[in-house]
Write a protein that holds these residues in place. Sequence first.
Motif, mmCIF file in Angstrom:
data_model
loop_
_atom_site.group_PDB
_atom_site.id
_atom_site.type_symbol
_atom_site.label_atom_id
_atom_site.label_comp_id
_atom_site.label_asym_id
_atom_site.label_seq_id
_atom_site.Cartn_x
_atom_site.Cartn_y
_atom_site.Cartn_z
ATOM 1 N N TYR A 1 -32.038 16.821 8.725
ATOM 2 C CA TYR A 1 -32.154 15.367 8.665
ATOM 3 C C TYR A 1 -33.615 14.929 8.564
ATOM 4 C CZ TYR A 1 -27.367 15.843 10.157
ATOM 5 O OH TYR A 1 -26.057 16.205 10.215
ATOM 6 N N HIS A 2 -33.794 13.708 8.202
ATOM 7 C CA HIS A 2 -35.154 13.192 8.089
ATOM 8 C C HIS A 2 -35.541 12.364 9.294
ATOM 9 C CE1 HIS A 2 -35.521 14.774 4.072
ATOM 10 N NE2 HIS A 2 -34.292 14.330 3.835
ATOM 11 N N ALA A 3 -35.034 12.762 10.419
ATOM 12 C CA ALA A 3 -35.378 12.067 11.654
ATOM 13 C C ALA A 3 -36.597 12.737 12.268
ATOM 14 C CB ALA A 3 -34.210 12.114 12.613
ATOM 15 N N GLU A 4 -37.345 11.983 13.020
ATOM 16 C CA GLU A 4 -38.570 12.521 13.605
ATOM 17 C C GLU A 4 -38.783 11.971 15.009
ATOM 18 O OE1 GLU A 4 -43.064 12.417 12.052
ATOM 19 O OE2 GLU A 4 -41.575 12.840 10.479
ATOM 20 N N TRP A 5 -39.279 12.826 15.874
ATOM 21 C CA TRP A 5 -39.571 12.410 17.242
ATOM 22 C C TRP A 5 -40.978 11.828 17.336
ATOM 23 C CZ3 TRP A 5 -35.928 11.915 20.700
ATOM 24 C CH2 TRP A 5 -34.781 12.713 20.615
ATOM 25 N N PHE A 6 -41.091 10.689 17.994
ATOM 26 C CA PHE A 6 -42.395 10.077 18.237
ATOM 27 C C PHE A 6 -42.638 9.933 19.733
ATOM 28 C CE2 PHE A 6 -43.834 8.555 14.095
ATOM 29 C CZ PHE A 6 -42.686 8.704 13.333
ATOM 30 N N PRO A 7 -43.822 10.332 20.191
ATOM 31 C CA PRO A 7 -44.141 10.094 21.608
ATOM 32 C C PRO A 7 -44.006 8.605 21.906
ATOM 33 C CG PRO A 7 -45.800 11.487 20.585
ATOM 34 C CD PRO A 7 -44.911 11.019 19.483
ATOM 35 N N ILE A 8 -43.494 8.320 23.074
ATOM 36 C CA ILE A 8 -43.140 6.950 23.411
ATOM 37 C C ILE A 8 -44.350 6.004 23.330
ATOM 38 C CG2 ILE A 8 -43.511 7.123 25.911
ATOM 39 C CD1 ILE A 8 -40.510 5.471 24.219
ATOM 40 N N HIS A 9 -45.536 6.562 23.436
ATOM 41 C CA HIS A 9 -46.723 5.693 23.363
ATOM 42 C C HIS A 9 -47.320 5.634 21.957
ATOM 43 C CE1 HIS A 9 -46.762 4.765 27.538
ATOM 44 N NE2 HIS A 9 -46.764 6.032 27.876
ATOM 45 N N LYS A 10 -46.674 6.299 21.044
ATOM 46 C CA LYS A 10 -47.201 6.295 19.670
ATOM 47 C C LYS A 10 -46.111 5.955 18.673
ATOM 48 C CE LYS A 10 -50.617 9.777 20.861
ATOM 49 N NZ LYS A 10 -50.777 11.234 20.993
ATOM 50 N N ILE A 11 -45.398 4.880 18.949
ATOM 51 C CA ILE A 11 -44.327 4.453 18.064
ATOM 52 C C ILE A 11 -44.931 3.711 16.876
ATOM 53 C CG2 ILE A 11 -42.212 3.089 17.936
ATOM 54 C CD1 ILE A 11 -42.042 5.338 19.930
ATOM 55 N N PRO A 12 -44.530 4.066 15.668
ATOM 56 C CA PRO A 12 -45.052 3.335 14.507
ATOM 57 C C PRO A 12 -44.414 1.950 14.435
ATOM 58 C CG PRO A 12 -43.365 4.872 13.815
ATOM 59 C CD PRO A 12 -43.567 5.109 15.283
ATOM 60 N N LYS A 13 -44.892 1.165 13.516
ATOM 61 C CA LYS A 13 -44.309 -0.156 13.274
ATOM 62 C C LYS A 13 -42.862 0.029 12.816
ATOM 63 C CE LYS A 13 -45.711 -4.496 11.014
ATOM 64 N NZ LYS A 13 -44.326 -4.966 10.985
ATOM 65 N N LEU A 14 -41.972 -0.748 13.403
ATOM 66 C CA LEU A 14 -40.553 -0.598 13.071
ATOM 67 C C LEU A 14 -40.051 -1.816 12.307
ATOM 68 C CD1 LEU A 14 -39.277 0.764 16.507
ATOM 69 C CD2 LEU A 14 -39.845 2.065 14.459
ATOM 70 N N ILE A 15 -38.976 -1.634 11.594
ATOM 71 C CA ILE A 15 -38.413 -2.749 10.823
ATOM 72 C C ILE A 15 -37.701 -3.744 11.739
ATOM 73 C CG2 ILE A 15 -38.038 -1.305 8.801
ATOM 74 C CD1 ILE A 15 -35.019 -1.370 9.586
ATOM 75 N N PHE A 16 -37.470 -4.923 11.188
ATOM 76 C CA PHE A 16 -36.663 -5.944 11.866
ATOM 77 C C PHE A 16 -37.139 -6.185 13.310
ATOM 78 C CE2 PHE A 16 -32.827 -4.557 9.040
ATOM 79 C CZ PHE A 16 -33.540 -4.922 7.914
ATOM 80 N N ASP A 17 -36.142 -6.294 14.193
ATOM 81 C CA ASP A 17 -36.462 -6.500 15.611
ATOM 82 C C ASP A 17 -36.350 -5.215 16.411
ATOM 83 O OD1 ASP A 17 -33.788 -6.209 15.321
ATOM 84 O OD2 ASP A 17 -33.215 -7.996 16.449
ATOM 85 N N HIS A 18 -36.507 -4.090 15.718
ATOM 86 C CA HIS A 18 -36.305 -2.825 16.411
ATOM 87 C C HIS A 18 -37.321 -2.584 17.524
ATOM 88 C CE1 HIS A 18 -33.565 -0.797 13.179
ATOM 89 N NE2 HIS A 18 -33.156 -2.001 13.527
ATOM 90 N N ALA A 19 -38.497 -3.165 17.378
ATOM 91 C CA ALA A 19 -39.474 -2.994 18.449
ATOM 92 C C ALA A 19 -38.998 -3.692 19.727
ATOM 93 C CB ALA A 19 -40.838 -3.535 18.020
ATOM 94 N N ASP A 20 -38.352 -4.838 19.574
ATOM 95 C CA ASP A 20 -37.779 -5.522 20.736
ATOM 96 C C ASP A 20 -36.706 -4.669 21.393
ATOM 97 O OD1 ASP A 20 -39.327 -7.729 20.159
ATOM 98 O OD2 ASP A 20 -37.760 -8.695 18.957
ATOM 99 N N MET A 21 -35.907 -4.063 20.543
ATOM 100 C CA MET A 21 -34.841 -3.205 21.070
ATOM 101 C C MET A 21 -35.427 -2.058 21.877
ATOM 102 S SD MET A 21 -32.213 -2.942 17.863
ATOM 103 C CE MET A 21 -31.357 -4.387 17.218
ATOM 104 N N VAL A 22 -36.451 -1.454 21.334
ATOM 105 C CA VAL A 22 -37.073 -0.331 22.037
ATOM 106 C C VAL A 22 -37.645 -0.795 23.369
ATOM 107 C CG1 VAL A 22 -38.975 1.322 21.975
ATOM 108 C CG2 VAL A 22 -37.562 0.964 19.947
ATOM 109 N N LYS A 23 -38.270 -1.949 23.336
ATOM 110 C CA LYS A 23 -38.856 -2.476 24.560
ATOM 111 C C LYS A 23 -37.790 -2.696 25.635
ATOM 112 C CE LYS A 23 -41.807 -6.275 26.043
ATOM 113 N NZ LYS A 23 -42.230 -7.629 25.691
ATOM 114 N N MET A 24 -36.690 -3.300 25.232
ATOM 115 C CA MET A 24 -35.609 -3.542 26.186
ATOM 116 C C MET A 24 -35.007 -2.228 26.683
ATOM 117 S SD MET A 24 -33.901 -6.991 26.082
ATOM 118 C CE MET A 24 -33.362 -6.148 27.537
ATOM 119 N N ALA A 25 -34.907 -1.280 25.763
ATOM 120 C CA ALA A 25 -34.316 0.006 26.145
ATOM 121 C C ALA A 25 -35.205 0.716 27.157
ATOM 122 C CB ALA A 25 -34.113 0.876 24.907
#
Lengths: 235, 235
Positions: free
Chosen positions: A113-137
């Motif tokens: 698959y083309h999935a990749e792990w990112f350290p939680i402190h080095k998340i790239p810019k995400l589409i849509f409101d996904h950054a909000d989702m990550v924050k809430m999670a």
Amino acid sequence: MVRYHKQTRILVAIDCIIFGFDGNELKLLLVQRGLEYEKGKWSLMGGFIQKNEDFNKGSARILKELTGLEGVYMEQLLAFGNVDRDPIERTVSIAYFALIDINKYEKQLNTDYHAEWFPIHKIPKLIFDHADMVKMAKQKLRYKAAFHPIIFELLPEKFTLPQLQILYESIFDTEFDKRNFSRKLRSTKLLIKQKDKEKESSKKGAYYYKLDKKQYATNFHAILNLIPNPGNIIN
Amino acid sequence: MVRYHKQTRILVAIDCIIFGFDGNELKLLLVQRGLEYEKGKWSLMGGFIQKNEDFNKGSARILKELTGLEGVYMEQLLAFGNVDRDPIERTVSIAYFALIDINKYEKQLNTDYHAEWFPIHKIPKLIFDHADMVKMAKQKLRYKAAFHPIIFELLPEKFTLPQLQILYESIFDTEFDKRNFSRKLRSTKLLIKQKDKEKESSKKGAYYYKLDKKQYATNFHAILNLIPNPGNIIN
DNA sequence: CCAAAAGTGTTCACCTTACACCCATGC
DNA sequence: GCATGGGTGTAAGGTGAACACTTTTGG
């Protein structure tokens, strides 16, 4: 079949925030968006709910399709419904979060698959409101982890106390006293000490532990107190 | 406008679980369903999300339309997505829960709307999966109330400690020691003792308290410890 | 032999609980 | 004056946090 008239029907998607732990750091699994518009940008694993599919089935299907993973711990986080969250067409998204042991699936992920792990402190810019989702999670993960032994979902079958402590510290962005931490963990009776040691990361070696699955199952909803001064740490 | 092709669009509803307190008992606000099919049966306040409406707007609108209430504390509970939860047509529902002071709106409700308060232990049979929603909402209310001062949303401006204790006891289905309860509450610094007393329910009269709104606002997310042995009580 | 990480125990302060009696008032 | 519910204090045990030294072993 009777239907409701004059009502708006909306796309319903599921997005999965997938946390993983590799023994050193908390990470997040992302994919490059396959659909048009923002194609190639980093995104959570997501997909549309299908006709005869409920949320649990849908989230499991999406996880399977995009990562090959099955039987993973998942829990609904929150529904996101801002009108313009997807600029193409209004889409309501049910966010799920998942916890997995990275090593267990590492090979499978990297090759298929083309999935990749990112350290939680080095998340790239995400589409849509996904950054909000990550924050809430992250917030929810903290909250649950402070009171419940949910974190063990992230651990491999055998793990050491230092690894476990690193995981907690990485979730809570702080450091704990290892004597107190170890005592608290031992007092939960959730751990079974093994005879062998992990010797990669130190000369002395750290004893492996396994999770007592029976205890874990019965204590899953128990309220533990693993975090010192939770009031200062959790929002 | 570009759209996603070949995807299922689904009705999205909001259902509100509205808890209220009248000084004696925890209650739930229900209405008789107005739409066809199961018309007249008891139901949570619900309605469909409209074209350009996000969840917060939608939940506020539905609450307003069905009860006349505004400015009420609301929080998203969970999205319910079982395929057959609404037998007429597939509908995903975002459940919200609300907390209100019954007395504040009593008259308005009784005259203008066909909503009715039911004691939490005497809920009639509800349509669809609304009973599940109520169950989850009760659980979440317990969970939050055990650690956060959220309960004050249910209280009138002036209230007595015995009332507050009754509320907690009614939420947790158990009884607390009034000496300890009172001490804990006072130690939160959230309460301001008034000079006057409530004399309806006892001869001696119980002092009124008011909420210190400033403290409340800053401590809303603080972790309190109002419930003895929470591990035994919360699921 | 030294550096690096693992492992372990004790003390003290505070928090939590259990528990019982007096107070004020309306009738 | 008595019944009803409101209000308060104390003692004991338990919990949580702070804190430092010894052990192991690879190099």
